[in-house]
Write an enzyme that holds these catalytic residues in place. Structure first.
Site, PDB file in Angstrom:
ATOM      1  CG  HIS A  62      -1.598   1.192   1.223  1.00 15.97           C
ATOM      2  ND1 HIS A  62      -3.075   1.403   1.937  1.00 15.97           N
ATOM      3  CD2 HIS A  62      -1.980   2.629   0.821  1.00 15.97           C
ATOM      4  CE1 HIS A  62      -3.537   2.293   1.533  1.00 15.97           C
ATOM      5  NE2 HIS A  62      -2.904   3.248   0.981  1.00 15.97           N
ATOM      6  CD  GLU A 116       0.071   5.311  -0.968  1.00 16.31           C
ATOM      7  OE1 GLU A 116       0.730   5.222   0.128  1.00 16.31           O
ATOM      8  OE2 GLU A 116      -1.154   5.573  -0.671  1.00 16.31           O
ATOM      9  CG  HIS A 120       2.263   8.504   2.475  1.00 19.97           C
ATOM     10  ND1 HIS A 120       1.858   8.726   3.644  1.00 19.97           N
ATOM     11  CD2 HIS A 120       0.978   7.979   1.875  1.00 19.97           C
ATOM     12  CE1 HIS A 120       0.743   8.542   4.138  1.00 19.97           C
ATOM     13  NE2 HIS A 120       0.218   8.130   2.834  1.00 19.97           N
TER      14      HIS A 120
HETATM   15  P1  5GP Z   1      -7.181   5.578   7.548  1.00 21.26           P
HETATM   16  O1  5GP Z   1      -8.117   6.796   8.031  1.00 21.26           O
HETATM   17  O2  5GP Z   1      -7.943   4.736   6.609  1.00 21.26           O
HETATM   18  O3  5GP Z   1      -6.505   4.856   8.622  1.00 21.26           O
HETATM   19  O4  5GP Z   1      -5.928   6.177   6.724  1.00 21.26           O
HETATM   20  C1  5GP Z   1      -6.249   6.896   5.531  1.00 21.26           C
HETATM   21  C2  5GP Z   1      -4.841   7.330   4.899  1.00 21.26           C
HETATM   22  O5  5GP Z   1      -4.268   8.375   5.891  1.00 21.26           O
HETATM   23  C3  5GP Z   1      -3.948   6.101   4.926  1.00 21.26           C
HETATM   24  O6  5GP Z   1      -3.958   5.458   3.884  1.00 21.26           O
HETATM   25  C4  5GP Z   1      -2.495   6.814   4.958  1.00 21.26           C
HETATM   26  O7  5GP Z   1      -2.152   7.530   3.552  1.00 21.26           O
HETATM   27  C5  5GP Z   1      -2.858   7.941   6.108  1.00 21.26           C
HETATM   28  N1  5GP Z   1      -2.563   7.486   7.425  1.00 21.26           N
HETATM   29  C6  5GP Z   1      -3.248   6.938   8.226  1.00 21.26           C
HETATM   30  N2  5GP Z   1      -2.740   6.716   9.389  1.00 21.26           N
HETATM   31  C7  5GP Z   1      -1.380   7.090   9.176  1.00 21.26           C
HETATM   32  C8  5GP Z   1      -0.020   6.975   9.852  1.00 21.26           C
HETATM   33  O8  5GP Z   1      -0.071   6.630  10.987  1.00 21.26           O
HETATM   34  N3  5GP Z   1       1.033   7.608   9.105  1.00 21.26           N
HETATM   35  C9  5GP Z   1       0.807   8.009   8.266  1.00 21.26           C
HETATM   36  N4  5GP Z   1       2.232   8.449   7.407  1.00 21.26           N
HETATM   37  N5  5GP Z   1      -0.004   8.009   7.201  1.00 21.26           N
HETATM   38  C10 5GP Z   1      -1.445   7.569   7.535  1.00 21.26           C
HETATM   39  P1  5GP Z   2      -3.749   6.486   1.394  1.00 21.86           P
HETATM   40  O1  5GP Z   2      -4.012   8.042   1.293  1.00 21.86           O
HETATM   41  O2  5GP Z   2      -5.026   5.883   2.169  1.00 21.86           O
HETATM   42  O3  5GP Z   2      -2.535   6.254   1.291  1.00 21.86           O
HETATM   43  O4  5GP Z   2      -4.369   5.879   0.188  1.00 21.86           O
HETATM   44  C1  5GP Z   2      -5.258   5.574  -0.270  1.00 21.86           C
HETATM   45  C2  5GP Z   2      -5.840   6.167  -1.659  1.00 21.86           C
HETATM   46  O5  5GP Z   2      -5.451   5.413  -2.608  1.00 21.86           O
HETATM   47  C3  5GP Z   2      -7.416   6.254  -1.591  1.00 21.86           C
HETATM   48  O6  5GP Z   2      -7.729   7.302  -2.310  1.00 21.86           O
HETATM   49  C4  5GP Z   2      -7.809   5.258  -2.506  1.00 21.86           C
HETATM   50  O7  5GP Z   2      -8.851   5.338  -3.578  1.00 21.86           O
HETATM   51  C5  5GP Z   2      -6.405   4.970  -3.445  1.00 21.86           C
HETATM   52  N1  5GP Z   2      -6.045   3.819  -3.807  1.00 21.86           N
HETATM   53  C6  5GP Z   2      -5.863   3.191  -5.174  1.00 21.86           C
HETATM   54  N2  5GP Z   2      -5.564   1.859  -5.396  1.00 21.86           N
HETATM   55  C7  5GP Z   2      -5.829   1.237  -3.802  1.00 21.86           C
HETATM   56  C8  5GP Z   2      -5.645   0.358  -3.263  1.00 21.86           C
HETATM   57  O8  5GP Z   2      -5.341  -0.823  -3.869  1.00 21.86           O
HETATM   58  N3  5GP Z   2      -5.770   0.228  -1.980  1.00 21.86           N
HETATM   59  C9  5GP Z   2      -5.805   1.141  -1.158  1.00 21.86           C
HETATM   60  N4  5GP Z   2      -5.978   1.051  -0.012  1.00 21.86           N
HETATM   61  N5  5GP Z   2      -5.944   2.203  -1.606  1.00 21.86           N
HETATM   62  C10 5GP Z   2      -5.966   2.376  -3.171  1.00 21.86           C
END
Ligand code: 5GP
Ligand code: 5GP
Length: 227
Positions: A62, A116, A120
């Protein structure tokens, strides 16, 4: 002479800051892998296979997320450094295999990788440029075979329920480090194994014990769905 002196002083100051951990802007990484079966059987997301076909029934990347030791994290650190696929062209086939996107509509992964990197990856750009960032994540994926660690403990993606403690022990035995497990719910509301977090030092080279775990809870028995 004067110019050389200033350059040397600049270099030494940057080295000192790097040693003190001041300049890099984060403390460690979470390396997060997802189980595709749990992305696809949840009501929360709709799931579409990549244009290149159904991914392998294996954990996939991810992201590699810079984090602070207090649990907070930086994000979207540099709007001037957008994802540029040409910088990672030699890695694309490995990224398609190990870092597929399951979100809809189907894609070959670029929008996920770009998200990503921009959210990040830009926060660790002082240490890892785009190529090193993706290469580092792929190397970590090769070093941590979560599915094999689980299988060795008799934990298989058969839709059965397994103890969370046994899942953590199995991954600890396989990788050497205690993981954090994130659950989501299947369409019937059962808690299931969704993502595995491991911690990595700020160079991206070594797994470490997590300085802090994210928040959230799984049940004590969780499902491991098929894919
Ligand atoms: P969720 O709210 O679904 O746990 O996380 C949504 C998104 O917020 C994650 O896919 C990731 O991009 C970011 N995120 C959530 N928790 C963390 C964390 O502890 N560290 C970092 N760097 N990103 C996070
Ligand atoms: P995060 O912000 O949580 O790091 O990343 C999640 C974002 O990436 C969301 O906007 C989600 O729609 C997109 N995304 C695209 N492909 C994937 C996948 O295979 N898994 C997850 N968890 N997120 C994905």
């Amino acid at each position: 002479m004067k110019f050389k002196c200033i350059a040397l002083i600049n270099f030494l100051v940057l080295q000192c800051l790097a040693i003190l951990g001041v300049s890099k802007g984060f403390d460690f990484f979470y390396f997060v892998q997802q189980w595709p079966g749990s992305y696809c059987d949840s009501d929360k997301f709709s799931c579409c296979y990549p244009t290149t076909g159904k991914p392998a029934a294996d954990f996939s990347i991810h992201g590699l997320w810079p984090n602070y030791r207090n649990g907070s994290y930086p994000q979207n650190c540099d709007p001037n450094n957008p994802f540029n696929e040409s910088e990672t062209s030699d890695l694309i086939s490995s990224m398609r295999r190990n870092w597929p996107s399951l979100s809809c509509p189907s894609s070959s992964g670029e929008s996920f990788w770009s998200h990503e990197w921009e959210k990040h990856g830009t926060c660790s750009e002082s240490l890892l440029d785009q190529h090193s960032y993706f290469q580092t994540a792929l190397t970590l994926r090769q070093q941590t075979n979560i599915l094999q660690s689980l299988k060795s403990a008799g934990i298989i993606p058969d839709g059965g329920s397994y103890s969370l403690a046994n899942i953590k022990d199995a991954i600890k035995n396989g990788t050497g480090y205690t993981p954090w497990i994130e659950c989501n719910e299947d369409s019937s509301g059962n808690s299931q194994l969704y993502q595995v977090y491991l911690c990595v030092d700020s160079s991206g080279s070594n797994l470490i014990e997590c300085p802090i775990f994210p928040k959230g809870k799984c049940g004590s028995e969780i499902e491991f769905p098929t894919f």
